[in-house]
Design a protein around this motif. Structure first.
Motif, PDB file in Angstrom:
ATOM      1  N   ALA A  21     -50.393 -31.959 -39.990  1.00 37.08           N
ATOM      2  CA  ALA A  21     -51.587 -31.414 -39.336  1.00 37.08           C
ATOM      3  C   ALA A  21     -51.253 -30.216 -38.456  1.00 37.08           C
ATOM      4  CB  ALA A  21     -52.254 -32.500 -38.497  1.00 37.08           C
ATOM      5  N   ALA A  22     -52.085 -29.173 -38.571  1.00 31.89           N
ATOM      6  CA  ALA A  22     -51.864 -27.942 -37.811  1.00 31.89           C
ATOM      7  C   ALA A  22     -53.190 -27.399 -37.320  1.00 31.89           C
ATOM      8  CB  ALA A  22     -51.170 -26.891 -38.689  1.00 31.89           C
ATOM      9  N   LEU A  23     -53.139 -26.631 -36.243  1.00 31.62           N
ATOM     10  CA  LEU A  23     -54.337 -25.964 -35.748  1.00 31.62           C
ATOM     11  C   LEU A  23     -54.860 -24.985 -36.794  1.00 31.62           C
ATOM     12  CD1 LEU A  23     -53.210 -25.257 -32.078  1.00 31.62           C
ATOM     13  CD2 LEU A  23     -55.191 -26.642 -32.740  1.00 31.62           C
ATOM     14  N   PRO A  24     -56.154 -24.647 -36.759  1.00 33.08           N
ATOM     15  CA  PRO A  24     -56.685 -23.650 -37.689  1.00 33.08           C
ATOM     16  C   PRO A  24     -55.861 -22.369 -37.665  1.00 33.08           C
ATOM     17  CG  PRO A  24     -58.474 -24.717 -36.515  1.00 33.08           C
ATOM     18  CD  PRO A  24     -57.208 -25.215 -35.890  1.00 33.08           C
ATOM     19  N   TYR A  25     -55.849 -21.666 -38.788  1.00 34.05           N
ATOM     20  CA  TYR A  25     -54.947 -20.518 -38.975  1.00 34.05           C
ATOM     21  C   TYR A  25     -55.103 -19.452 -37.910  1.00 34.05           C
ATOM     22  CZ  TYR A  25     -58.444 -17.118 -40.518  1.00 34.05           C
ATOM     23  OH  TYR A  25     -59.502 -16.230 -40.558  1.00 34.05           O
ATOM     24  N   ASP A  26     -56.310 -19.322 -37.338  1.00 28.87           N
ATOM     25  CA  ASP A  26     -56.567 -18.241 -36.384  1.00 28.87           C
ATOM     26  C   ASP A  26     -56.498 -18.691 -34.931  1.00 28.87           C
ATOM     27  OD1 ASP A  26     -58.795 -19.845 -36.609  1.00 28.87           O
ATOM     28  OD2 ASP A  26     -60.246 -18.208 -36.667  1.00 28.87           O
ATOM     29  N   ASN A  44     -48.768 -24.964 -41.366  1.00 27.44           N
ATOM     30  CA  ASN A  44     -48.667 -23.525 -41.134  1.00 27.44           C
ATOM     31  C   ASN A  44     -47.842 -22.828 -42.222  1.00 27.44           C
ATOM     32  OD1 ASN A  44     -50.231 -23.091 -38.823  1.00 27.44           O
ATOM     33  ND2 ASN A  44     -48.568 -23.721 -37.464  1.00 27.44           N
ATOM     34  N   HIS A  45     -46.961 -23.576 -42.891  1.00 28.49           N
ATOM     35  CA  HIS A  45     -46.195 -22.987 -43.990  1.00 28.49           C
ATOM     36  C   HIS A  45     -47.125 -22.509 -45.110  1.00 28.49           C
ATOM     37  CE1 HIS A  45     -42.244 -23.997 -42.439  1.00 28.49           C
ATOM     38  NE2 HIS A  45     -42.648 -25.237 -42.212  1.00 28.49           N
ATOM     39  N   ILE A  46     -48.349 -23.050 -45.132  1.00 25.98           N
ATOM     40  CA  ILE A  46     -49.332 -22.651 -46.140  1.00 25.98           C
ATOM     41  C   ILE A  46     -50.366 -21.693 -45.569  1.00 25.98           C
ATOM     42  CG2 ILE A  46     -51.191 -23.514 -47.638  1.00 25.98           C
ATOM     43  CD1 ILE A  46     -49.468 -26.116 -47.897  1.00 25.98           C
ATOM     44  N   THR A  47     -50.918 -22.014 -44.410  1.00 26.04           N
ATOM     45  CA  THR A  47     -51.980 -21.164 -43.851  1.00 26.04           C
ATOM     46  C   THR A  47     -51.438 -19.936 -43.127  1.00 26.04           C
ATOM     47  OG1 THR A  47     -52.031 -22.584 -41.884  1.00 26.04           O
ATOM     48  CG2 THR A  47     -53.653 -23.022 -43.624  1.00 26.04           C
ATOM     49  N   ARG A  48     -50.230 -20.017 -42.600  1.00 23.31           N
ATOM     50  CA  ARG A  48     -49.602 -18.897 -41.904  1.00 23.31           C
ATOM     51  C   ARG A  48     -48.186 -18.714 -42.433  1.00 23.31           C
ATOM     52  NH1 ARG A  48     -51.866 -17.306 -37.077  1.00 23.31           N
ATOM     53  NH2 ARG A  48     -50.430 -15.562 -37.313  1.00 23.31           N
ATOM     54  N   GLU A  63     -46.582 -10.473 -50.156  1.00 21.82           N
ATOM     55  CA  GLU A  63     -45.515 -11.473 -50.047  1.00 21.82           C
ATOM     56  C   GLU A  63     -45.970 -12.714 -49.287  1.00 21.82           C
ATOM     57  OE1 GLU A  63     -43.699  -7.487 -50.677  1.00 21.82           O
ATOM     58  OE2 GLU A  63     -45.216  -8.297 -49.304  1.00 21.82           O
ATOM     59  N   VAL A  64     -46.846 -12.511 -48.312  1.00 17.05           N
ATOM     60  CA  VAL A  64     -47.320 -13.639 -47.499  1.00 17.05           C
ATOM     61  C   VAL A  64     -48.155 -14.588 -48.347  1.00 17.05           C
ATOM     62  CG1 VAL A  64     -48.791 -14.291 -45.553  1.00 17.05           C
ATOM     63  CG2 VAL A  64     -47.208 -12.367 -45.333  1.00 17.05           C
ATOM     64  N   TYR A  65     -49.059 -14.045 -49.162  1.00 18.22           N
ATOM     65  CA  TYR A  65     -49.911 -14.898 -49.986  1.00 18.22           C
ATOM     66  C   TYR A  65     -49.103 -15.596 -51.088  1.00 18.22           C
ATOM     67  CZ  TYR A  65     -53.174 -11.846 -47.580  1.00 18.22           C
ATOM     68  OH  TYR A  65     -53.836 -11.135 -46.614  1.00 18.22           O
ATOM     69  N   LEU A  66     -48.142 -14.894 -51.651  1.00 19.51           N
ATOM     70  CA  LEU A  66     -47.295 -15.520 -52.665  1.00 19.51           C
ATOM     71  C   LEU A  66     -46.459 -16.647 -52.060  1.00 19.51           C
ATOM     72  CD1 LEU A  66     -46.140 -12.347 -54.629  1.00 19.51           C
ATOM     73  CD2 LEU A  66     -47.676 -14.152 -55.458  1.00 19.51           C
ATOM     74  N   LYS A  67     -45.995 -16.441 -50.835  1.00 17.19           N
ATOM     75  CA  LYS A  67     -45.236 -17.486 -50.154  1.00 17.19           C
ATOM     76  C   LYS A  67     -46.132 -18.694 -49.877  1.00 17.19           C
ATOM     77  CE  LYS A  67     -41.473 -19.140 -48.398  1.00 17.19           C
ATOM     78  NZ  LYS A  67     -40.350 -19.481 -49.286  1.00 17.19           N
ATOM     79  N   ALA A  68     -47.379 -18.438 -49.505  1.00 15.87           N
ATOM     80  CA  ALA A  68     -48.316 -19.536 -49.283  1.00 15.87           C
ATOM     81  C   ALA A  68     -48.505 -20.344 -50.553  1.00 15.87           C
ATOM     82  CB  ALA A  68     -49.659 -18.989 -48.790  1.00 15.87           C
TER      83      ALA A  68
END
Length: 417
Positions: A21-26, A44-48, A63-68
């Motif tokens: 569980a993580a806080l919302p991305y923003d 956060n490894h997925i949303t950020r 690169e960020v979206y591909l990493k997600a």
């Protein structure tokens, strides 16, 4: 009427949900993000996902979206996230400081958003919409809950409470900020159909409380997918948590002002008297407004109570809001701060920080003055949205924050229509 649908949620194993569980991305700040990178399970490894890339990587780079996408696939491969084998609704309860709020996690129709049955009250920024749209397209998933609200419907409230009473939750944990999170899976076809019908027949509109950019992004992606495929698909729904009005709490959203410009303290206080009754607070304690059209003001080590004079504001859905009165009658009229969205003399502070934080910032010399506000009500939010208007920036601060990672909606799996 509102159209919702169950879905096959992708969810964490119960033994690691607290780690996922993580806080919302923003919401997460830089320190929180840096700390989360060392937790193998943190969402956060997925949303950020920029947390897993060099610091020089721009957060909106491909690169960020591909990493997600890679990280989401890793979570699935490693069994961190497991998909339900049938379409379900989910019930999410949060408790903060003894106050409980319960919402229904579901997929909401993006057709409703396009036809203004999902009401909005904020402008969106194109770059932020593009960011989340790219995230959705590359990952093939809606990864964050959008916080919607609706007017109370007794049948809905009763159905949610009955399920909570008679079924064990799949998750129950407390996050680091001492907020309790409890999650139920609604897998009974009769109850699922019942909830769907309640919305179809008794809920004319839902309202975006928090998540305008995520909603606009999901809508943009859905339009692109429809154009490519030529048919409506599961991509026409997106991940939401709908809270009835009585369950929603809005906190104050306060203001700090960097400087007084060219006006003196004496001239400022004199100018205030045109629109406000001004009273020095006894014992000089931080002043929290007790009702609408009251403000607290901290200036030169003194707290004041400001009472708005009748006739000093327009009587419509937007101008009657306290944040509008503050902007128009003080910031713009006296201090020359005309655009709160862009003027760096103005800083917004969520009520979760408390009034002592405002005083500390002024006493430190960082800021010249502080203003405490009475919270906007849920009814006012509904009224502004129903009128087709837009609220001033930073009008509402919602607590507690829902957590990302408790359930994901995958676009390549069917959703009932």
């Amino acid at each position: 009427m509102a159209k919702i649908a169950p879905f096959k949620g992708l969810r964490p194993r119960a033994d690691i949900v607290e780690k996922v569980a993580a806080l919302p991305y923003d919401v997460s700040n830089k320190d929180e993000l840096n700390a989360s990178k060392w937790n193998h399970f943190n969402f956060n490894h997925i949303t950020r996902s920029e947390v897993d890339l060099p610091e020089t990587t721009h957060r909106n780079s491909p690169e960020v979206y591909l990493k997600a996408k890679d990280n989401l696939e890793r979570f699935i491969k490693e069994g961190i996230l497991i998909q339900d084998n049938q379409e379900c609704y989910y019930i999410y309860q949060l408790v903060m400081n003894g106050r409980s709020q319960t919402g229904l996690v579901c997929c909401s129709s993006l057709e409703d958003y396009a036809e203004d049955r999902i009401k909005k009250h904020e402008f969106t920024q194109p770059d932020r919409v593009l960011d989340r749209a790219n995230h959705i397209k590359v990952t093939g998933a809606h990864t964050g809950l959008v916080f919607l609200a609706c007017k109370d419907v007794s049948d809905m409230n009763r159905t949610l409470e009955d399920w909570k009473t008679n079924h064990q939750p799949v998750y129950k944990f407390a996050s680091e900020d001492q907020i309790s999170h409890t999650f139920w899976v609604v897998d009974n076809p009769e109850i699922i159909a019942q909830l769907t019908t309640i919305f179809e027949e008794q809920v004319p509109n839902t309202y975006i409380a928090d998540g305008h950019h995520r909603t606009a992004s999901a809508s943009q992606v859905a339009e692109e997918f429809t154009q490519k495929k030529g048919i409506a698909t599961a991509d026409q729904y997106y991940l939401t948590c709908i809270f009835p009005e009585s369950q929603v709490a809005i906190m104050d959203y306060n203001r700090l002002v960097l400087d007084m410009g060219t006006i003196s303290k004496e001239a400022f206080l004199e100018a205030l008297q045109q629109d406000f009754e001004i009273t020095a607070v006894p014992e000089n304690t931080p002043y929290r407004p007790a009702k609408p059209h009251e403000f607290g003001m901290y200036l030169d080590k003194q707290w004041y109570q400001l009472q708005v004079k009748p006739g000093s504001y327009k009587d419509n859905a937007v101008d009657i809001l306290d944040v509008s009165i503050l902007q128009q009658n003080i910031f713009s009229k006296i201090l020359g701060i005309h655009d709160p969205r862009t003027d760096n003399r103005l800083e917004f502070v969520g009520g979760i920080r408390g009034l002592s934080y405002l005083q500390e910032r002024v006493d430190s010399g960082d800021m010249a003055m502080a203003f405490s506000c009475y919270p906007v009500s849920v009814g006012q939010l509904f009224e502004v949205a129903d009128s087709g208007s837009v609220m001033p920036p930073k009008s509402t601060w919602f607590e507690p924050k829902t957590r990302d990672g408790l359930v994901v909606h995958l676009l390549n799996h069917s959703t009932k229509q």
